[in-house]
Enzyme design. Sequence first.
Site, mmCIF file in Angstrom:
data_model
loop_
_atom_site.group_PDB
_atom_site.id
_atom_site.type_symbol
_atom_site.label_atom_id
_atom_site.label_comp_id
_atom_site.label_asym_id
_atom_site.label_seq_id
_atom_site.Cartn_x
_atom_site.Cartn_y
_atom_site.Cartn_z
ATOM 1 N N CYS B 120 12.414 13.929 31.522
ATOM 2 C CA CYS B 120 13.397 13.655 32.573
ATOM 3 C C CYS B 120 13.283 14.736 33.630
ATOM 4 O O CYS B 120 12.263 14.813 34.310
ATOM 5 C CB CYS B 120 14.808 13.530 32.006
ATOM 6 S SG CYS B 120 15.270 14.764 30.782
ATOM 7 N N SER B 121 14.297 15.593 33.774
ATOM 8 C CA SER B 121 14.205 16.627 34.808
ATOM 9 C C SER B 121 14.970 17.877 34.377
ATOM 10 O O SER B 121 15.591 18.543 35.196
ATOM 11 C CB SER B 121 14.757 16.101 36.128
ATOM 12 O OG SER B 121 16.092 15.665 35.939
ATOM 13 N N CYS B 122 14.944 18.205 33.077
ATOM 14 C CA CYS B 122 15.635 19.387 32.570
ATOM 15 C C CYS B 122 15.180 20.621 33.350
ATOM 16 O O CYS B 122 13.988 20.812 33.589
ATOM 17 C CB CYS B 122 15.334 19.588 31.089
ATOM 18 S SG CYS B 122 15.917 18.239 30.065
#
Lengths: 93, 213
Positions: B120-122
């Site tokens: 995702c975009s952690c």
Amino acid sequence: MAERVRVKHMMPPGHVRAPAYLRGKTGFVERKLGAFGNPEQLAYGLPAEKIPLVRVRFSMAEVWGSDTEYPNDTLDAEIFAHWLEYPETHDAP
Amino acid sequence: MMPHDHHDHLSPSGHPYRKDNDEPLTYWQCMEIAMRELLIEKGVTTATEIASQIDTMDARSPANGAAVVARAWVDPAFKARLLENASRASREMGFDIGTLRLIALENTEDIHNVVVCTLCSCYPRNLLGLPPDWYKTRAYRSRVVKEPRKVLAEFGLELPAETTVRVHDSTADMRYIVIPVRPDGTENMTEEELAELVSRDSMIGTGIAKLPS
């Protein structure tokens, strides 16, 4: 001697956080992080059991095969313990 | 024909016009508004609380991370604590990082670390603020795990063959900050001056610290 682990090669449905590109790949334990809520339950608002989380280090050669840029570069990822198995053989470097 | 007829997608300054957002709300935008209004109506939260949380998020910037890196450069004992437990060391500096579980990765002459979240975009938002747009693209997320050196070269960072590249995929509960190598010629600089050299990209690992001017 670093502990060798392999990410289980399974494809269950639903929300999982073991990336597909690492499934079936063998690495070694970089560090143990303690226990965290299982995202496979958290994602659905279910009570989540705490599962040990492990940072596993893979070689690029292991992940991508021999045509990788630099085989000895590495890739680390956090993998939940129920996704790990312990290979008996010690044939890989 | 007027000259601008050929270029009516450009503003007089020569830049393309940004499309107005005239399209209807998406399903999830409606859901967000409905959820927010319900939470306020039922007294779970207030509009003021939401606005203040947005302010807090907007106030976070890479300058916080840069201050942590600069402290690590000048204080070996702090660096040791940072590598041992980066969350605790950041809190020690007074940064309110919430429940963030942070791991610091030290770059050396031999090792270069770079961070990604393929799923995702952690990103360590509580310390570095919002991630850059490219960090969230499929191109960066899929390529940096497979051909990190090629990706880093596109960022202008050519690494020698002797350097080991370590890619870190934030797949679960940890977030990562890279401690870039302290540039040569900075021996006499103050901690505050050093922090100016620490760019956001150098803490993601797609760049290195700036050279002193």
